[in-house]
Scaffold this motif. Structure first.
Motif, PDB file in Angstrom:
ATOM      1  N   TRP A  35       0.833  -1.197   0.000  1.00 14.38           N
ATOM      2  CA  TRP A  35       0.000   0.000   0.000  1.00 14.38           C
ATOM      3  C   TRP A  35       0.876   1.258   0.000  1.00 14.38           C
ATOM      4  O   TRP A  35       0.597   2.226  -0.706  1.00 14.38           O
ATOM      5  N   ALA A  36       1.966   1.261   0.774  1.00 17.90           N
ATOM      6  CA  ALA A  36       2.870   2.415   0.802  1.00 17.90           C
ATOM      7  C   ALA A  36       3.456   2.671  -0.583  1.00 17.90           C
ATOM      8  O   ALA A  36       3.476   3.812  -1.065  1.00 17.90           O
ATOM      9  N   ASP A  37       3.916   1.622  -1.245  1.00 17.43           N
ATOM     10  CA  ASP A  37       4.506   1.773  -2.576  1.00 17.43           C
ATOM     11  C   ASP A  37       3.466   2.212  -3.610  1.00 17.43           C
ATOM     12  O   ASP A  37       3.727   3.110  -4.412  1.00 17.43           O
ATOM     13  N   ALA A  38       2.297   1.606  -3.579  1.00 20.99           N
ATOM     14  CA  ALA A  38       1.238   1.968  -4.535  1.00 20.99           C
ATOM     15  C   ALA A  38       0.794   3.417  -4.328  1.00 20.99           C
ATOM     16  O   ALA A  38       0.581   4.157  -5.295  1.00 20.99           O
ATOM     17  N   ALA A  39       0.665   3.833  -3.080  1.00 21.85           N
ATOM     18  CA  ALA A  39       0.246   5.204  -2.796  1.00 21.85           C
ATOM     19  C   ALA A  39       1.315   6.207  -3.229  1.00 21.85           C
ATOM     20  O   ALA A  39       0.998   7.262  -3.789  1.00 21.85           O
TER      21      ALA A  39
END
Length: 82
Positions: A35-39
């Motif tokens: 989620w951190a990378d996608a965001a």
């Protein structure tokens, strides 16, 4: 640096050679690494709406624009660490 809360992950994305984007670097703290990378990747391409998009998901984020100015979301742990 920042201290990460237990159970979170951090990811940063850089614009690279892309000269037309608003952001040079986007760093996001999220519940997990995916989620951190996608965001971070999404915010990098959001241009003007990046901060609002990150804040609607209550994500802590630090964004550096092309001029080197640092912007943070309200959830970023310490604006002085920006």
């Amino acid at each position: 640096g920042i201290e990460l809360p237990t159970g979170t992950a951090v990811a940063s994305r850089r614009a690279g050679d892309r000269a037309d984007g608003r952001w040079r670097v986007v760093t996001v703290v999220a519940p997990d690494a995916v989620w951190a990378d996608a965001a971070a990747q999404t915010a990098l391409h959001c241009e003007v709406g990046a901060i609002a998009w990150l804040e609607q998901y209550e994500l802590a984020a630090r964004l550096v624009d092309r001029r080197g100015w640092v912007h943070t979301t309200a959830a970023w742990p310490d604006s002085r660490a920006a």
